[in-house]
Structure formats: C-alpha cells, structure tokens
Design an enzyme around this catalytic site. Structure first.
Site, PDB file in Angstrom:
ATOM      1  N   ARG A  16       0.838  -1.201   0.000  1.00  0.00           N
ATOM      2  CA  ARG A  16       0.000   0.000   0.000  1.00  0.00           C
ATOM      3  C   ARG A  16       0.875   1.254   0.000  1.00  0.00           C
ATOM      4  O   ARG A  16       2.008   1.237   0.459  1.00  0.00           O
ATOM      5  CB  ARG A  16      -0.903   0.020   1.234  1.00  0.00           C
ATOM      6  CG  ARG A  16      -1.755  -1.218   1.417  1.00  0.00           C
ATOM      7  CD  ARG A  16      -2.642  -1.072   2.632  1.00  0.00           C
ATOM      8  NE  ARG A  16      -3.363  -2.297   2.962  1.00  0.00           N
ATOM      9  CZ  ARG A  16      -4.281  -2.386   3.903  1.00  0.00           C
ATOM     10  NH1 ARG A  16      -4.597  -1.327   4.622  1.00  0.00           N
ATOM     11  NH2 ARG A  16      -4.894  -3.531   4.149  1.00  0.00           N
ATOM     12  N   GLY A  17       0.267   2.331  -0.459  1.00  0.00           N
ATOM     13  CA  GLY A  17       0.973   3.604  -0.512  1.00  0.00           C
ATOM     14  C   GLY A  17       1.638   3.785  -1.857  1.00  0.00           C
ATOM     15  O   GLY A  17       2.354   2.895  -2.333  1.00  0.00           O
ATOM     16  N   ALA A  18       1.389   4.924  -2.498  1.00  0.00           N
ATOM     17  CA  ALA A  18       1.856   5.135  -3.877  1.00  0.00           C
ATOM     18  C   ALA A  18       3.365   5.007  -4.011  1.00  0.00           C
ATOM     19  O   ALA A  18       3.859   4.428  -4.981  1.00  0.00           O
ATOM     20  CB  ALA A  18       1.390   6.504  -4.372  1.00  0.00           C
ATOM     21  N   GLY A  19       4.115   5.539  -3.056  1.00  0.00           N
ATOM     22  CA  GLY A  19       5.568   5.453  -3.123  1.00  0.00           C
ATOM     23  C   GLY A  19       6.051   4.018  -2.978  1.00  0.00           C
ATOM     24  O   GLY A  19       6.938   3.559  -3.718  1.00  0.00           O
ATOM     25  N   ARG A  59      -3.023  -1.158 -10.624  1.00  0.00           N
ATOM     26  CA  ARG A  59      -3.663  -0.052  -9.899  1.00  0.00           C
ATOM     27  C   ARG A  59      -3.752   1.144 -10.838  1.00  0.00           C
ATOM     28  O   ARG A  59      -2.808   1.923 -10.948  1.00  0.00           O
ATOM     29  CB  ARG A  59      -2.863   0.337  -8.648  1.00  0.00           C
ATOM     30  CG  ARG A  59      -2.767  -0.717  -7.558  1.00  0.00           C
ATOM     31  CD  ARG A  59      -4.101  -1.164  -6.997  1.00  0.00           C
ATOM     32  NE  ARG A  59      -4.847  -0.075  -6.412  1.00  0.00           N
ATOM     33  CZ  ARG A  59      -4.702   0.344  -5.141  1.00  0.00           C
ATOM     34  NH1 ARG A  59      -3.826  -0.239  -4.352  1.00  0.00           N
ATOM     35  NH2 ARG A  59      -5.436   1.320  -4.675  1.00  0.00           N
ATOM     36  N   CYS A 125      -5.646   8.246   5.724  1.00  0.00           N
ATOM     37  CA  CYS A 125      -5.004   7.127   5.035  1.00  0.00           C
ATOM     38  C   CYS A 125      -3.593   6.922   5.593  1.00  0.00           C
ATOM     39  O   CYS A 125      -3.250   7.427   6.660  1.00  0.00           O
ATOM     40  CB  CYS A 125      -5.000   7.303   3.521  1.00  0.00           C
ATOM     41  SG  CYS A 125      -4.815   5.722   2.655  1.00  0.00           S
ATOM     42  N   ASP A 194      -2.157  10.104  -4.466  1.00  0.00           N
ATOM     43  CA  ASP A 194      -1.883   9.031  -5.424  1.00  0.00           C
ATOM     44  C   ASP A 194      -1.629   9.609  -6.806  1.00  0.00           C
ATOM     45  O   ASP A 194      -0.950   8.985  -7.617  1.00  0.00           O
ATOM     46  CB  ASP A 194      -3.051   8.044  -5.455  1.00  0.00           C
ATOM     47  CG  ASP A 194      -3.023   7.114  -4.252  1.00  0.00           C
ATOM     48  OD1 ASP A 194      -2.500   6.002  -4.394  1.00  0.00           O
ATOM     49  OD2 ASP A 194      -3.489   7.511  -3.179  1.00  0.00           O
ATOM     50  N   ASN A 204      -6.659  11.202  -4.154  1.00  0.00           N
ATOM     51  CA  ASN A 204      -6.160  10.496  -2.970  1.00  0.00           C
ATOM     52  C   ASN A 204      -7.262   9.584  -2.432  1.00  0.00           C
ATOM     53  O   ASN A 204      -8.365   9.533  -2.974  1.00  0.00           O
ATOM     54  CB  ASN A 204      -5.712  11.506  -1.905  1.00  0.00           C
ATOM     55  CG  ASN A 204      -4.851  10.874  -0.820  1.00  0.00           C
ATOM     56  OD1 ASN A 204      -3.917  10.130  -1.102  1.00  0.00           O
ATOM     57  ND2 ASN A 204      -5.164  11.138   0.427  1.00  0.00           N
ATOM     58  N   LYS A 205      -6.965   8.876  -1.383  1.00  0.00           N
ATOM     59  CA  LYS A 205      -7.891   7.907  -0.798  1.00  0.00           C
ATOM     60  C   LYS A 205      -9.282   8.501  -0.619  1.00  0.00           C
ATOM     61  O   LYS A 205      -9.431   9.663  -0.228  1.00  0.00           O
ATOM     62  CB  LYS A 205      -7.339   7.438   0.555  1.00  0.00           C
ATOM     63  CG  LYS A 205      -8.204   6.383   1.239  1.00  0.00           C
ATOM     64  CD  LYS A 205      -8.193   5.078   0.478  1.00  0.00           C
ATOM     65  CE  LYS A 205      -9.070   4.034   1.168  1.00  0.00           C
ATOM     66  NZ  LYS A 205      -9.090   2.760   0.420  1.00  0.00           N
ATOM     67  N   LYS A 230       4.409  11.676  -8.657  1.00  0.00           N
ATOM     68  CA  LYS A 230       2.970  11.456  -8.530  1.00  0.00           C
ATOM     69  C   LYS A 230       2.155  12.463  -9.348  1.00  0.00           C
ATOM     70  O   LYS A 230       0.934  12.397  -9.382  1.00  0.00           O
ATOM     71  CB  LYS A 230       2.557  11.517  -7.065  1.00  0.00           C
ATOM     72  CG  LYS A 230       3.110  10.351  -6.244  1.00  0.00           C
ATOM     73  CD  LYS A 230       2.715  10.438  -4.798  1.00  0.00           C
ATOM     74  CE  LYS A 230       3.314   9.285  -4.008  1.00  0.00           C
ATOM     75  NZ  LYS A 230       3.021   9.394  -2.554  1.00  0.00           N
TER      76      LYS A 230
END
Length: 309
Positions: A16-19, A59, A125, A194, A204-205, A230
């Site tokens: 999880r998490g874009a990075g 994703r 998040c 994101d 984002n979330k 991003k």
C-alpha cells in the site's frame, strides 16, 4: 516469480501507498530484466514492455506506478544489445529507488517546517510522505497531537496509528465521518496523494475531498505531501485520471449482498480534491501552491506536450 507476486500484492493492496507501490514495481521490473533469458534485443524489449504493462494495470489510479515503470522501460530505446539494455534497466531501477527514498526524507524535512510546536494535526489514510512530515516534526522536539481517521473500508488508519503510537505521538483515532465534528480542534491537515493533475487537483484515498471541504469551511490549512513522480503528465492534454472502483465485498459481505438484489454497492478507492481546497503541495523540490503543478511536470518530470501526443 517476483513480477507476478508483486503484481498480485499491489492489486490486492498487500503493498500500500503510492511510493511503496512504485518502488516495489520497479524492483520487480529489475528482477525480471535480470533473469530474462533471451538473446534478441527486440524480444528483450517486447518482454520488458509486457512486464511493465502487467504492473501498470494492477492499480490504474496510482500515477506513481506508470511514472516509475515508464521511467525505467524508457531506457530500452537507447541500446541495441540485450546486455546493454539489461544494464540500463537495472541502473535506472536502482536510481529510481534511491531517488524515491531520498524524496520522502526531503519532503519530511520541508513539511516539518510548516508544523509548529503545539499544533494539532489531522491525517487521512497511510501516506508515507505525510507521516514523514509529522514524524520529523515530532523528532525535532515539537509537541504535537494527531487525529487519524479509520479509513474505511480497508482500515489503513490502523497502520497509521501504530506508527504514531510507536513514535510516542498522542493520537486520536476517529471514524471517517467524524472529521467535521473535530475539524475546529485541528490546526493543519496533512495527507498524501496518489496522483496530482496539471491544474493542482489531487487524487487520494476516498474521503480526502470531504476532509478538504471541511477544512476549507473551518479555515484549517490543508497540505498535501507528494513526490514529484505522482504528478500526472497526461492531464496536460485533458486526460482524466481513472478512479479505481474495487470489489464490493470490501464494503458488504457477499452473503449479505446476495440477499439484497436491489442494492448495488459502490466502492471507489479514491476521490478528487479541487485545487481550491489545497493550501500547499510539499514535494522533494520544495513547497508549491497547487497552481504550479504544471511546472513540476515540465521542469522535474521532463515531459513536453509534444511527447504526450
């Protein structure tokens, strides 16, 4: 194989998490290149592009994923031998991972400057970049308090409160719908992203846009922490960022849903926060107002309109 395992883990949100997603994808791509046993440069290029496509499709909303993968695969166009192309991919992958990790540290340094001693913060998040700012401020000796949301339906907030608890930061754990109730007790909101569009809007979330609206109404500063990769280059052309809609079973158990034939469960994973509700975007290159998103795409990602056509 690391490629298929990583793709499944990203899709199932085990990563999880874009990075973190971007780094995991690049590591999988490097592993695939390292072990790909072909002698024809054209075949090598084709196999690597297929591997990139598999990762990108996991994703669709997380722009960091295609930005990272494409930055590595782009190296394939410059070499005519398999060995040279393989080495270029491995070099690009290592460079991206190092740059990504350094970016989070740099964002934390810059973001912490905007946090004052005694501030009450709210985060939504489990953003590595946003949490980095909070942890850095705490590490500087600033006494802060945090409100962390539950983040339904996947409960990412649990990861956040465990991190904050381990750091010894006083934390209030609240349901997502309680943000408006508590927003007047908050000095500043810190969230991740994101994807960021050319007009400064942030994807984002799910729930982020509602928090931004509540913060805007309460005149509470709303800050986004995000790495430059991003930012979404193709939004220059008016292309919309796809919002992923996930399995309804995350929200309502299938056995219950089957008893409700007239009920359709909607489960978007992200929403869009307008630039008007964002005070600042903190990147590793510095803190900018959302109106300057285009300069990040042009100056730091290196995209031109011609390349996007």
């Amino acid at each position: 194989m690391l490629l298929s395992e990583t793709a499944a883990s990203i899709k199932n949100m085990e990563i999880r998490g874009a990075g973190r997603i971007a780094r995991a994808a690049v590591e999988a791509l490097a592993d695939y290149a390292r072990n790909l046993d072909v002698s024809d440069p054209g075949r090598f290029r084709q196999e690597m592009q297929n591997a990139a496509r598999i990762l990108i499709e996991t994703r669709p909303t997380a722009v960091s994923l295609p930005n990272a993968v494409k930055s590595v695969v782009r190296a394939l166009d410059e070499f005519e031998s398999v060995d040279a192309a393989r080495e270029a991919v491995l070099s690009r992958a290592a460079e991206f991972i190092q740059r990504s990790e350094h970016a989070v540290e740099r964002i934390a340094d810059i973001g912490a400057r905007h946090i004052s001693d005694g501030d009450v913060l709210l985060t939504h998040c489990n953003s590595e970049a946003a949490l980095g700012c909070i942890l850095k401020a705490h590490g500087q000796g600033k006494e802060i308090e945090v409100y962390a949301t539950e983040v339904r339906p996947r409960d990412q907030g649990l990861i956040t409160i465990k991190t904050l608890n381990e750091a010894g930061i006083p934390t209030n754990y609240i349901v997502d719908s309680a943000v408006r109730y508590f927003i007047n007790e908050v000095d500043m909101v810190f969230v991740g992203a994101d994807a960021i569009a050319v007009n400064g809007a942030v994807v984002n979330k799910i729930g982020t846009a509602q928090i931004a609206l509540a913060a805007h109404e309460a005149r509470t500063n709303f800050i986004v922490a995000a790495e430059t990769y991003k930012f979404a280059p193709r939004t220059i052309l008016g292309e919309l960022i796809e919002i992923e809609e996930r399995d309804p079973a995350e929200v309502l158990a299938r056995e219950i849903a089957e008893e409700l034939p007239y009920v359709r469960v909607r489960n978007p994973a992200f929403d869009v926060t307008p630039a008007d509700y964002i005070d600042l975007i903190v990147t590793e290159q510095g803190a900018i107002p959302p109106e300057l998103a285009f300069t990040v795409i042009r100056d730091y990602l290196g995209w031109t309109i011609e390349e996007l056509q």
